[in-house]
Design a protein around this motif. Structure first.
Motif, short mmCIF file in Angstrom:
data_model
loop_
_atom_site.label_atom_id
_atom_site.label_comp_id
_atom_site.label_asym_id
_atom_site.label_seq_id
_atom_site.Cartn_x
_atom_site.Cartn_y
_atom_site.Cartn_z
N GLN A 87 0.84 -1.20 0.00
CA GLN A 87 0.00 0.00 0.00
C GLN A 87 0.87 1.25 0.00
OE1 GLN A 87 -2.74 0.23 3.28
NE2 GLN A 87 -3.51 2.23 2.65
N THR A 88 1.85 1.25 0.85
CA THR A 88 2.76 2.40 0.95
C THR A 88 3.52 2.59 -0.36
OG1 THR A 88 2.97 2.10 3.32
CG2 THR A 88 4.70 3.37 2.24
N GLN A 89 4.04 1.50 -0.91
CA GLN A 89 4.82 1.57 -2.15
C GLN A 89 3.97 2.07 -3.31
OE1 GLN A 89 6.56 -2.20 -3.30
NE2 GLN A 89 7.93 -1.25 -4.78
N ILE A 90 2.77 1.55 -3.44
CA ILE A 90 1.89 1.93 -4.55
C ILE A 90 1.43 3.38 -4.39
CG2 ILE A 90 -0.35 1.49 -5.63
CD1 ILE A 90 0.14 -1.52 -4.91
N GLU A 91 1.02 3.75 -3.18
CA GLU A 91 0.56 5.12 -2.97
C GLU A 91 1.69 6.12 -3.23
OE1 GLU A 91 -1.97 7.93 0.08
OE2 GLU A 91 -1.59 5.85 0.63
N THR A 92 2.89 5.80 -2.77
CA THR A 92 4.04 6.68 -3.00
C THR A 92 4.28 6.85 -4.50
OG1 THR A 92 5.05 6.06 -0.90
CG2 THR A 92 6.52 6.98 -2.58
N ALA A 93 4.24 5.75 -5.22
CA ALA A 93 4.47 5.81 -6.67
C ALA A 93 3.36 6.61 -7.36
CB ALA A 93 4.54 4.40 -7.25
#
Length: 189
Positions: A87-93
């Motif tokens: 979730q963190t990785q996708i939202e950051t991207a």
């Protein structure tokens, strides 16, 4: 990407609440995949091949059967940790690509809540129309980010672990997942 992986990715996106659009309205990925463009004056059900409609109905039924098993699997600490990291990785991207669209979706939700609380139907209609356009933009952004190799790899690892945990919980889930794969593979794209 394998079609089940695509469905899994969409399910992951819905489960994790990565984009604000997924918090405002749940959608059925299988129905979206098979939907045909609307023709004026013709209800969508009449535009679709009855065999495809039957496939979609079976997909939805299998998804309903799998939902409690999926939720139980996601309660696993290791899987929950993977979901949080994804979730963190996708939202950051997504924010790196287009934070304005995500911010606008959040703002629309806030404005919609205020309009609903005040009973302002006209404002709600306006916000809903803008929200649909913004939701499409966010979904496109989501798909763009999910296609990145550095995102695909951990998503696929999560999907494999999630599937394995579901089968541990209920061995019959394997047959349901295999049937789901076959149905999705048979949908016209």
């Amino acid at each position: 990407m394998h079609r089940t992986k695509l469905l899994g990715t969409l399910a992951l996106t819905l489960l994790t609440g990565v984009a604000a659009c997924d918090r405002s309205a749940e959608t059925d990925p299988a129905a979206e995949t098979a939907a045909t463009p609307a023709q004026p004056g013709v209800p969508p059900q009449q535009q679709m091949d009855p065999a495809v409609m039957q496939q979609i109905q079976e997909i939805q039924e299998i998804q309903q059967q799998l939902e409690p098993i999926q939720q139980q699997a996601l309660a696993d600490e290791e899987l929950a940790s993977q979901v949080q990291a994804l979730q963190t990785q996708i939202e950051t991207a997504m924010r790196e690509e287009n934070s304005e669209a995500l911010d606008r979706m959040d703002a629309l939700q806030t404005e919609m809540a205020a309009a609903q609380a005040s009973g302002d139907q006209a404002r709600m209609q306006t916000l809903m129309a803008e929200g649909q356009a913004t939701q499409q933009e966010v979904q496109a952004l989501q798909q763009q980010v999910l296609a990145r190799p550095e995102i695909q790899e951990p998503v696929e690892e999560f999907e494999a672990a999630h599937r394995a945990r579901m089968i541990e919980i209920d061995p019959q889930a394997e047959d349901l997942l295999d049937r789901l794969d076959a149905l999705i593979a048979g949908l016209p794209m």
